[in-house]
Design an enzyme around this catalytic site. Structure first.
Site, PDB file in Angstrom:
ATOM      1  CG  MET A 160      -1.953  -1.081   1.240  1.00  0.00           C
ATOM      2  SD  MET A 160      -3.165  -0.918  -0.090  1.00  0.00           S
ATOM      3  CE  MET A 160      -4.229  -2.320   0.283  1.00  0.00           C
ATOM      4  N   GLY A 161       2.107   1.156   0.357  1.00  0.00           N
ATOM      5  CA  GLY A 161       2.952   2.334   0.415  1.00  0.00           C
ATOM      6  C   GLY A 161       4.067   2.137   1.409  1.00  0.00           C
ATOM      7  CB  VAL A 190       5.399   2.936   7.480  1.00  0.00           C
ATOM      8  CG1 VAL A 190       5.101   3.574   8.837  1.00  0.00           C
ATOM      9  CG2 VAL A 190       4.190   2.186   6.977  1.00  0.00           C
ATOM     10  CG  ASP A 242      -5.383  -6.838   4.260  1.00  0.00           C
ATOM     11  OD1 ASP A 242      -5.403  -8.049   4.006  1.00  0.00           O
ATOM     12  OD2 ASP A 242      -4.479  -6.075   3.891  1.00  0.00           O
TER      13      ASP A 242
END
Length: 812
Positions: free
Chosen positions: A21-22, A24, A128
């Site tokens: 998702m990306g 951090v 999820d």
């Protein structure tokens, strides 16, 4: 991103991790001076997706639980969307679980089950659940993370779309169906299977995994690890049932069963040859303290320790009935027992969580706020004649929802009957979950037929139902009992959508509600009959708190002559201020100006003279039932109770607007300069401007002889004008300070508040009916005369000359 600053606030220091998702990053919040985790999301699908995520993030931001990573906010800069989250200093469960013995793994997952139960009872699902989304503190306590990030893949819960992590995907998720909280419990069951056997139940490609989750029963865990007990195997297989209804009803049940197995060392079969001795089970307290910023377990800010309950609103453990001492009278014991039993019924109704949409939150919150605080104060003693009816409606909703969820036995019917007849006030304990379950309990023809049969039996058994809750058609219907979500629009103000701004206001006011008991009691004492004394009122959902405050302010705005009298009497004669005065002070002291302004704006949706639309909210048969011969209809007459709230029954002359026209020192100073220039101009040019004030006009009288006082006149009355002496318009002082405020009445009367030349508040009443002016030094005297003359008292005229209380209207 390292070394950059987002929103001129978050300084990014280093990367913590990266996923699908990306990425951090560890960052520092320069304003609050605390470390935060910033999750930078991959490219999204446009502004609409960002708006939807922002809305969901505002809802998720209220999740404050020991086993959930706190989501502080969601924001965007330059097309880059990011989440601001609590920092957890420790590895993920994905990296550590194999190094843990089985009891410790199960202890971690018991904490995850508790976290899911808390979120589910607030109408939120994770979507999820997987090892990478479980973080561990340094002492191996779980922190469930990435709540809501799967929304990137599940925008709006559209059906027919399959997304998620295939290894842990529920059958309904694999088939692209709509999800409910039990989908998370399936994923938790897969994690339990993996923790107990060190293998996931299915292997293969993504498509093969999805097909197996849908069609193939998993191999029994004990076939892979004979050490496991039948009880643990049974829990795992129930959690992984293909049909959601066969799974445990809530995460609390899973967590409770896991801890019981660990406590009694019943997770394994003892005495098997070759089985190593297990390590002691991990301790996962049911309510652990949030670690401080200095503790080794977390870098969370001390702001995480806000005094907000970590349990779901309205979903507390089932209370036991306290045994009353012998000297307590039987009616008191019966009342206490009835209240305790009602609380158990609420807990049983809320036991199985449901997913709530923003619209359901908004509408059910307004409905509960009406039941709790919708009965306006009437008569000289300010009684609430409709309050018992609203309490009956709440009890009937709970009774019917509870019966519909049960088997319909005589014992159940007797318990529901006692709820109606003993009349405990349950309104402060109800949540939107109860209202939505009530609506869903009758959302198809078969359910409605069963609903009517149960209601007929309840009516026959309850004396209260027969005496007080039956309409003229002989049906058990106290009115305003909705059939569908659309019916709740009859009680909610019009709103095109629930946006993130409204949800943010929900959350801010709910935090005030819990943190400021004085503010909470002031609202409840004004808007309700007895809820201020109910400890359950502190846990009202934000969706209920916000409209309850709106309704209190709205009632305050439309207060009756009798209430105006008590306001004046309380100020002049009584030691304790009236409830309305307490409300005014609490709002001023506790609620930020921004929220006061937004509440004022939202109250406009109620209308200046609101009337609730009558609607047949109960028992109108649908098309599918018309042929059954059961053509029950309900008379609209039974719903007229709400129209008794029509403010037209007040019988006095109302204000054209609750907000005054206000004039600042700067405005009047500019008019004075124009007037002096016109006075000195010998060319015959017209004088300075005049400002319309309702049906009249305001001018500044030109004077160059003195500087101690200014003179303002309001003109347009027959053969008369009102002259006001105000602070000097030639001297100093802030231009932004309001010094004159004017309220107008429907009959052209007028109330003026102004500061005199010494800065003291003075009041003027212009009675248009008799063409007469009266001047007052004390507000109590003004209110007394307004009461005698049948004129509505303005709201807080003593605060009208305080900057920021009311908006300054543009006079361009």
């Amino acid at each position: 991103m390292i070394g950059t600053t987002l929103k001129r606030r978050f300084s990014i220091e280093r990367e913590l991790g990266r996923g699908g998702m990306g990425a951090v990053y560890l960052a520092v919040d320069r304003i609050l001076e605390r470390p935060v985790a910033i999750k930078i999301l991959r490219e999204l699908g446009g502004e609409e997706v960002g708006d939807r995520l922002r809305l969901e993030a505002r809802i998720l931001a209220r999740l404050q639980h020991d086993s959930i990573v706190r989501l502080y906010d969601f924001d965007e800069e330059g097309g880059v969307y990011f989440f601001i989250m609590e920092v957890v200093e420790g590895p993920s469960y994905y990296k550590r679980w194999k190094a843990l013995p089985i009891p410790d793994r199960l202890g971690v997952l018991a904490g995850v089950a508790d976290a899911l139960d808390y979120a589910h009872h607030q109408g939120i699902i994770h979507r999820d659940i997987k090892p990478g989304n479980i973080l561990l503190t340094r002492d191996d306590r779980p922190k469930l993370s990435d709540f809501g990030l799967s929304l990137l893949a599940e925008h709006g819960q559209e059906t027919g779309v399959t997304r998620g992590t295939p290894l842990y995907m529920s059958p309904e998720q694999a088939k692209g169906k709509r999800l409910d909280p039990r989908s998370d419990l399936y994923a938790l069951g897969v994690l339990l299977y993996e923790a107990a056997t060190e293998l996931t139940p299915f292997q293969g490609s993504a498509m093969a995994l999805m097909a197996q989750h849908v069609n193939i029963a998993p191999e029994p865990p004990r076939a892979r690890n004979p050490v496991l007990s039948p009880e643990l195997e049974g829990l795992i297989l129930r959690s992984m049932a293909k049909v959601p209804d066969a799974r445990p009803s809530c995460g609390a049940d899973v967590g409770r069963e896991l801890r019981d197995l660990l406590q009694h060392d019943a997770w394994r079969v003892r005495g098997l040859p070759g089985v190593p001795v297990a390590s002691p089970p991990a301790t996962v307290p049911e309510t652990a303290a949030v670690p401080s910023a200095d503790s080794p377990g977390s870098m969370a800010s001390s702001a995480m320790q806000d005094p907000i309950s970590s349990g779901p609103p309205g979903a507390s453990s089932i209370p036991s009935v306290a045994v009353a001492p012998p000297e307590v009278a039987a009616p008191a014991r019966r009342k206490a027992a009835a209240r305790a039993d009602a609380e158990r019924m609420i807990a049983e109704v809320e036991h199985a969580p449901i997913l709530l949409s923003p619209e359901e939150r908004f509408l059910s919150g307004h409905y509960l706020a009406y039941l709790l605080g919708g009965s306006r104060r009437r008569g000289i003693f300010l009684r609430r004649p409709l309050d018992p009816l609203n309490a009956d409606r709440a009890r009937l909703i709970l009774a019917m929802t509870w019966l519909m969820l049960g088997e319909g036995t005589e014992a159940e019917l007797s318990r529901a009957t006692r709820l109606l007849d003993d009349r405990p006030d349950i309104r402060p304990r109800l949540s939107p979950t109860v209202v939505i379950k009530y609506l869903r309990s009758r959302d198809d023809p078969a359910k409605r037929r069963r609903f009517r049969k149960l209601r007929e039996r309840l009516q026959a058994a309850s004396a209260r139902a027969q005496r007080r809750m039956t309409d003229e058609r002989g049906l058990l219907n106290p009115g305003l009992m909705p059939q569908s979500l659309d019916d709740l629009y009859a009680l909610a103000p019009h709103r095109d959508e629930v946006d993130d701004g409204l949800v943010s206001r929900w959350n801010r006011l709910a935090e005030l509600w819990r943190a400021r008991p004085d503010f909470r009691r002031a609202v409840l004492r004004y808007a309700t009959l007895r809820a201020a004394d109910d400890p359950g009122s502190v846990d009202l959902w934000p969706e209920v708190v916000h409209p309850l405050i709106e309704r209190a302010l709205w009632q305050r705005r439309l207060r009756s002559r009798a209430e105006g009298f008590w306001d004046a009497a309380g100020r002049a004669l009584l030691v304790a201020p009236a409830p309305g005065r307490r409300l005014d002070r609490a709002i001023e002291a506790a609620v930020p100006t921004r929220d006061v302004d937004e509440l004022d704006d939202s109250m406009e949706q109620f209308g200046n003279d609101p009337e609730y639309v009558e609607a047949a909210l109960d028992d109108a048969p649908g098309p599918a039932e018309q042929s059954s011969g059961n053509n029950l209809t309900i008379s609209r007459e039974s719903l007229r109770a709400i129209t008794a709230e029509d403010p037209s029954s007040r019988g006095f002359i109302g204000l054209t607007s609750p907000d005054p026209d206000r004039f600042t020192l700067g405005e009047l100073r500019a008019l004075r300069k124009e007037a002096i220039a016109a006075l000195r101009d010998r060319s015959g040019a017209p004088g300075h401007r005049v400002i319309p004030v309702g049906p009249y006009r305001l001018v500044v009288v030109a004077s160059i002889r003195g500087t101690k006082a200014g003179t303002v006149a309001i003109q347009g009355m027959p053969n008369k004008q009102i002259e006001l002496f105000v602070p000097s318009l030639a001297g100093g002082g802030s231009d932004a300070r309001p010094i004159v405020a004017v309220w107008h009445y429907d009959d052209r009367s007028m109330v003026v508040a102004h500061l005199d030349q010494r800065g003291r508040s003075r009041y003027v009443l212009w009675n248009a009916a008799v063409n007469q002016q009266s001047i007052y030094a004390e507000l109590a005297e003004l209110n007394s005369d307004l009461l005698k003359l049948n004129l509505e008292a303005p709201d807080r005229p003593d605060k009208a000359l305080v900057r920021g209380i009311w908006p300054l209207r543009s006079r361009q």
